[in-house]
Design an enzyme around this catalytic site. Structure first.
Site, short mmCIF file in Angstrom:
data_model
loop_
_atom_site.label_atom_id
_atom_site.label_comp_id
_atom_site.label_asym_id
_atom_site.label_seq_id
_atom_site.Cartn_x
_atom_site.Cartn_y
_atom_site.Cartn_z
N SER A 139 1.71 -7.10 -1.27
CA SER A 139 2.61 -6.01 -0.87
C SER A 139 2.81 -6.02 0.63
CB SER A 139 2.00 -4.67 -1.31
OG SER A 139 2.68 -3.58 -0.73
N TYR A 152 -5.71 0.72 -1.46
CA TYR A 152 -4.66 -0.20 -1.93
C TYR A 152 -4.28 -1.17 -0.81
CZ TYR A 152 -0.18 -1.77 -3.85
OH TYR A 152 0.87 -2.53 -4.32
#
Length: 202
Positions: A139, A152
């Site tokens: 990401s 995350y």
């Protein structure tokens, strides 16, 4: 450009939209086999994919990316019976749960690393494989951290570090397996979740 014609692709996915849309694109590339490994079965999605290219063989296995390494080895021995070999491995399983740090790290980072370590010997030219490509889906938050998704973000930073290490030309010269990362941008679902978390935090 990497020609996927006739290739055998293994996609370790989550149940989100990125996995489905990526699989749709793969089905337009004349691949011979597509193995989809994810936590939940979606017969409608499989049927939709099969309709794109009926001649491509699609296999589905329920997969827990957090399983122990020894269990994972036995699991992929069964997968290889159907796949024969793997040309492309895509690691796309992901979880964003700041209230469960262990699960987030185990899914996004540890599970991905264990999957690579398990599948790589099947692809390694020195071990009888034909080489190929490993794609680790990460990401943009693995490049630029988010103040509301700390665990995350940390897991995705780890994916990038692991990928860059394995992408060293020294490895490729020996095993014939190229390794790369794809840093996905925000999806609508993720943006909605981030905004909600930010407002709750504030």
């Amino acid at each position: 450009m990497f020609d996927l014609t006739g290739k055998h692709v293994c996609y370790v996915a989550d149940c989100g939209g990125i996995a489905l849309e990526t699989s749709k694109v793969l089905m337009t590339k004349n691949i011979a086999k597509l193995a989809i490994l994810q936590s939940l079965e979606n017969p409608q999605a499989i049927a939709q994919l099969q309709s794109i290219k009926p001649s491509t063989q699609i296999f589905f296995w329920t997969y827990d990316v957090t399983m122990a390494r020894e269990e994972m080895k036995k699991y992929f021995d069964e997968v290889m019976v159907q796949m024969d070999y793997i040309d492309v491995l895509i690691n796309g399983a992901t979880l964003c749960d700041e209230n469960n740090i262990d699960a987030t790290i185990n899914t996004n980072l540890t599970g991905m690393m264990n999957t690579v370590a398990t599948v790589l010997p099947h692809m390694d030219r020195k071990m009888g494989g034909s080489g190929g490509l490993i794609v680790n889906v990460t990401s943009v938050i693995g490049l630029d951290p988010s103040p509301v998704f700390c665990a995350y973000s940390a897991s995705k930073f780890g994916v990038i570090g692991f990928t860059r290490s394995l992408a060293d030309p020294l490895y490729y010269s020996q095993n014939g397996v190229a390794v790369m990362a794809v840093c996905c941008g925000p999806t609508r679902v993720f943006v909605d979740r981030e905004l909600k978390a930010f407002l709750e935090y504030g």
